[in-house]
Design an enzyme around this catalytic site. Sequence first.
Site, short mmCIF file in Angstrom:
data_model
loop_
_atom_site.label_atom_id
_atom_site.label_comp_id
_atom_site.label_asym_id
_atom_site.label_seq_id
_atom_site.Cartn_x
_atom_site.Cartn_y
_atom_site.Cartn_z
N SER A 123 0.96 -0.85 0.06
CA SER A 123 0.37 -0.03 -0.28
C SER A 123 0.74 1.09 0.21
CB SER A 123 -0.96 0.00 1.38
OG SER A 123 -0.48 -0.46 2.00
N HIS A 144 -3.46 -3.15 -5.73
CA HIS A 144 -3.91 -3.32 -4.31
C HIS A 144 -4.82 -3.03 -4.20
CE1 HIS A 144 -3.84 0.88 -1.45
NE2 HIS A 144 -3.48 -0.49 -0.39
N GLU A 156 -6.55 -1.15 -7.04
CA GLU A 156 -5.90 -0.02 -8.22
C GLU A 156 -4.82 -1.03 -8.70
OE1 GLU A 156 -6.08 3.68 -5.13
OE2 GLU A 156 -4.62 2.65 -4.94
N ASN A 194 -4.59 6.44 -1.27
CA ASN A 194 -3.48 6.95 -0.59
C ASN A 194 -3.06 8.18 -0.37
OD1 ASN A 194 -4.72 5.42 1.97
ND2 ASN A 194 -3.22 3.16 1.13
N1 LIG Z 1 -3.79 -4.76 6.26
C1 LIG Z 1 -4.29 -3.70 5.27
O1 LIG Z 1 -5.55 -2.39 5.75
C2 LIG Z 1 -4.01 -3.86 4.11
C3 LIG Z 1 -4.31 -3.21 3.18
C4 LIG Z 1 -3.79 -2.75 1.74
C5 LIG Z 1 -2.61 -3.55 1.69
N2 LIG Z 1 -2.07 -3.87 2.91
C6 LIG Z 1 -0.51 -4.28 2.29
O2 LIG Z 1 -0.64 -5.99 2.28
C7 LIG Z 1 0.09 -6.90 2.77
C8 LIG Z 1 0.35 -7.64 3.61
O3 LIG Z 1 -0.69 -6.36 4.80
P1 LIG Z 1 -1.61 -7.81 6.38
O4 LIG Z 1 -2.16 -6.39 6.75
O5 LIG Z 1 -2.28 -8.21 5.52
O6 LIG Z 1 -0.39 -8.13 6.94
P2 LIG Z 1 -0.80 -9.39 7.80
O7 LIG Z 1 1.21 -9.14 8.73
O8 LIG Z 1 -1.35 -9.18 8.65
O9 LIG Z 1 0.34 -10.95 6.78
C9 LIG Z 1 1.72 -11.21 6.84
C10 LIG Z 1 1.64 -12.31 6.39
O10 LIG Z 1 3.01 -12.07 5.66
C11 LIG Z 1 3.99 -13.27 5.92
N3 LIG Z 1 5.23 -12.58 5.80
C12 LIG Z 1 6.55 -12.26 6.61
N4 LIG Z 1 7.69 -12.12 5.54
C13 LIG Z 1 7.21 -12.99 4.04
C14 LIG Z 1 7.83 -13.89 3.55
N5 LIG Z 1 9.03 -13.36 3.35
N6 LIG Z 1 7.43 -14.91 2.42
C15 LIG Z 1 6.62 -15.20 2.96
N7 LIG Z 1 5.12 -14.68 3.63
C16 LIG Z 1 5.84 -14.01 5.16
C17 LIG Z 1 3.45 -13.01 7.83
O11 LIG Z 1 4.02 -14.15 8.74
C18 LIG Z 1 1.76 -13.26 7.72
O12 LIG Z 1 1.41 -14.20 7.23
C19 LIG Z 1 1.45 -5.23 3.28
O13 LIG Z 1 2.13 -4.68 2.21
C20 LIG Z 1 0.74 -4.01 3.40
O14 LIG Z 1 1.08 -3.25 3.13
C21 LIG Z 1 -2.84 -4.24 3.84
#
Ligand SMILES: NC(=O)c1ccc[n+]([C@@H]2O[C@H](COP(=O)([O-])OP(=O)(O)OC[C@H]3O[C@@H](n4cnc5c(N)ncnc54)[C@H](O)[C@@H]3O)[C@@H](O)[C@H]2O)c1
Length: 505
Positions: A123, A144, A156, A194
């Site tokens: 994001s 996204h 996106e 954003n």
């Molecule tokens: N949470 C939101 O509202 C949101 C919205 C849009 C985008 N995002 C983006 O999505 C992505 C994930 O966010 P999230 O909230 O789901 O995070 P999260 O912490 O819930 O999940 C991340 C997962 O990735 C795993 N992980 C970490 N490093 C790893 C690797 N090298 N290989 C494989 N797995 C790995 C972790 O074990 C975990 O299960 C981020 O880039 C975030 O910016 C988040």
Amino acid sequence: MTALDLSSPVAVVGTGTMGQGIAQVALVAGHPVRLYDAAPGRARDAADAIGARLDRLVEKERLTAADRDAARARLKPAEALAELADCALVVEAVLERLDVKQELFRALEDVVGDDCLLATNTSSLSVTAIGGALRVPGRFVGLHFFNPAPLLPLVEVVSGFATDAAAATRAYETARAWGKTPVACADTPGFIVNRVARPFYAEAFAVYEDRGADPATIDAVLRESGGFRMGAFELTDLIGQDVNESVTHSVWEAFFQDVRFTPSLAQRRLVESGRLGRKSGQGWYDYRDGAERPEPHTAEPAEAPAYVVAVGDLGPAGELIAMIREAGIEVREEAEDHGTRLVLPGGGELVLADGQTTAEYQDVVSFDLALDYRRATRIALAASPDTAPRTLAEATGLFQALGKKVSVIGDVPGMIVARTVARIVDLAVEAVAKGVAGEEDVDTAMRLGVNYPLGPLEWSRRLGRRWAYSVLEDLHLRDPGGRYAPSLALHRHAHTSDQREGSTS
Ligand SMILES: NC(=O)c1ccc[n+]([C@@H]2O[C@H](COP(=O)([O-])OP(=O)(O)OC[C@H]3O[C@@H](n4cnc5c(N)ncnc54)[C@H](O)[C@@H]3O)[C@@H](O)[C@H]2O)c1
């Protein structure tokens, strides 16, 4: 270029909040889906969690039991990246760290075929930077999704500097085939949503920091007058102050600390104090047991004036003239001389918020912009210490006679809704002018991504193309640090007609 074939396997790497949601979307659309997570056991747990969500969809009769069973059979946790070798698309949703994502994609490239589409759900990081480490960077895009991915329609589709048009189109069509509403955008800080949404939070916090009003009043005015689904304070409490601040911070940094994106000191203090919002029990508001939600400021009943003199057509507030008449109050109309306004029986004046303070006028009350004056249930008024009490009372009584609650706020230029909308319009117009996305996509993104009642470009058309520019010009004169400086794009927008902007001559 068409969407991926439904028989093509899709992999989701990183199976936390977003990964699970995205996997569910691809699965329900009909793809075989592989889940991979670096934490042992987590992909399997994610598959169980997705299965449980499918069960709930069956209970709610949104999915048949047969479709659920077929979907579950298509969903497979993977123990190693090597098991993703035959995937046609990999969507990454791991930790938001550039080095982690780059390393993951380098490892993935050694596993998947050269025609496998690679996508990141980042994001706030640059898609170009993540893809920069790849051997075949043309097949790399941003996809996204918004949280919760199964429910929110917007995606996106972000083209990095090296992304091939064909890869972006395939990602776009695939998101559409999954039942989403994709918008195409270039790789710039914050993408569309954003980036353009920053002033919604920043202006609310600025009004609070300038002691213009308390959070409950600002939120009420944004909702009941601005037509926003939630106010900025309650929304950031829901998102998490740390999460919201970190997006603001990263957009500001990525724009080389452009002053227009400067984070809020008040929000910084909130985060430092551990008041992160609902999740920590306290944020701008108190969510602990027994805590009372503060009420917005609402003025006591005041007597309506017997008549008003309408000078000019009131511009974006023109509907008020008919509404005042319908409320049984006489309206005497006069041609505009120097600015449109309502003159009250006591001689004081009521003007639509612009970027000036009321203190600059004699005996004036300003009223805030409303999305729709008929539907608005609350109107903010501002007066200076020099405004006659009778003028404020008559202005209050007038809006109350129209069935509105009245919130009297401090004398901040641009009030609450007007300054917020003017800045959102500016960033939206600028994003279009810089080729981040087309007008329609920007409007769609803001309506679906953050629930705005109108897309900013559509809002600007309704307000008149010059409106946002003139509000910001005034604000910039009074607060010349650069935060309110209208963009060159907005200047052009204000000085071009709708027809001419569309032409190429
Ligand atoms: N949470 C939101 O509202 C949101 C919205 C849009 C985008 N995002 C983006 O999505 C992505 C994930 O966010 P999230 O909230 O789901 O995070 P999260 O912490 O819930 O999940 C991340 C997962 O990735 C795993 N992980 C970490 N490093 C790893 C690797 N090298 N290989 C494989 N797995 C790995 C972790 O074990 C975990 O299960 C981020 O880039 C975030 O910016 C988040």
